[in-house]
Scaffold this active site. Structure first.
Site, PDB file in Angstrom:
ATOM      1  N   ASP A 104       0.762  -1.083  -0.211  1.00 40.36           N
ATOM      2  CA  ASP A 104      -0.118   0.299   0.114  1.00 40.36           C
ATOM      3  C   ASP A 104       0.561   2.069   0.166  1.00 40.36           C
ATOM      4  OD1 ASP A 104      -1.957  -1.664  -0.033  1.00 40.36           O
ATOM      5  OD2 ASP A 104      -2.613  -1.139   2.057  1.00 40.36           O
TER       6      ASP A 104
HETATM    7  N1  URA Z   1      -0.943  -6.206   3.939  1.00 36.29           N
HETATM    8  C1  URA Z   1      -1.668  -4.965   4.036  1.00 36.29           C
HETATM    9  O1  URA Z   1      -2.896  -4.666   4.047  1.00 36.29           O
HETATM   10  N2  URA Z   1      -1.122  -3.653   2.708  1.00 36.29           N
HETATM   11  C2  URA Z   1      -0.287  -3.540   2.526  1.00 36.29           C
HETATM   12  O2  URA Z   1       0.439  -2.994   2.063  1.00 36.29           O
HETATM   13  C3  URA Z   1       0.653  -5.057   2.828  1.00 36.29           C
HETATM   14  C4  URA Z   1       0.076  -6.721   3.280  1.00 36.29           C
END
Ligand code: URA
Length: 241
Positions: A104
């Site tokens: 993310d």
């Molecule tokens: N899980 C999440 O919630 N975000 C990420 O970036 C990776 C795994």
């Protein structure tokens, strides 16, 4: 491998195919010490010695970088509005690099950047169940009950429960610190798993993916090439999975 001269140079990040065609026609490129003016000339990438503006250009079919992704950039090759992890690769590198998997925008940590589609597929395929390990700070007290629920699989609103995941509690209190090992990679999975037990992820960092661990000397935004040993470990291990 036999490859056209203009593609050879463009793959190695010297410019676009059309720029390279012009450079070759204009005499900026030599092969085995002789100027070559035909962009379609076939090169043996293992044997021939190519120079561009007097500088030697060796051909690497695949390249592998480890990045400590900083928060605030997106895991994409290009984006109309946001800065991407590929924008952070400022050294002159080959074309065709992409991030193997997504973190993310606000997540930090280990990101593999490569042009090796086969390896990326093996690492990311839902069928291969490659372990991904995350470190996170959680608002709220993470408990053994949460670990037990994660071990059984939780309902995060998808068609199926999450696969069993290993939750290790490093410290628990108003803000808890944990490590979580997942065998799959669903959208926002870590955040949604904690949401399912009534807690909120306030910091998230990936520290390992299959046989590859984040080099903790890399500060957010820094990257380096994988060592030969890391590439070998990653490729041989993921090939077997
Ligand atoms: N899980 C999440 O919630 N975000 C990420 O970036 C990776 C795994």
């Amino acid at each position: 491998m036999r490859i056209r001269l203009d593609k050879y140079l463009s793959d190695m990040g010297r410019g676009t195919r059309s720029q390279m065609k012009k450079e070759i026609i204009n005499g900026s490129v030599s092969v085995n010490g002789k100027a070559v003016h035909r962009p379609e000339t076939k090169i043996d990438s293992e044997k021939d010695k190519v120079t561009f503006c007097g500088e030697s250009v060796t051909y690497a079919r695949y390249e592998y970088y480890m990045m400590n992704k900083p928060a605030g950039v997106v895991s994409a090759v290009s984006d109309k509005r946001e800065r991407t992890v590929i924008d952070l690769l400022t050294d002159r590198t080959r074309s065709g690099l992409f991030p193997a998997g997504r973190l993310d925008k606000d997540t930090e940590g280990l990101l593999l950047i490569t042009n090796d589609g086969g390896l990326a597929h093996r690492l990311l395929s839902p069928k291969k169940h490659v372990d991904k390990i995350y470190f996170a700070k959680i608002k709220g007290c993470v408990t053994k009950e949460d670990a037990d629920r994660f071990a059984l699989g939780v309902d995060i609103g998808d068609d199926s429960l999450t696969l069993p995941a290993k939750l290790s509690i490093c410290s628990s209190g108003e803000i808890s610190e944990i490590r979580l090992t997942l065998r799959e990679g669903r959208f926002h999975q870590v955040k949604r798993m904690f949401q399912a037990v009534g807690k909120e992820v306030i910091y998230l960092k990936r520290v390992q993916m299959g046989g590859l661990a984040l080099d903790e000397t890399l500060r957010p935004g820094e990257y380096r090439r994988l060592t030969e040993e890391e590439v070998e470990r990653l490729c041989s291990r993921e090939r077997k999975l």
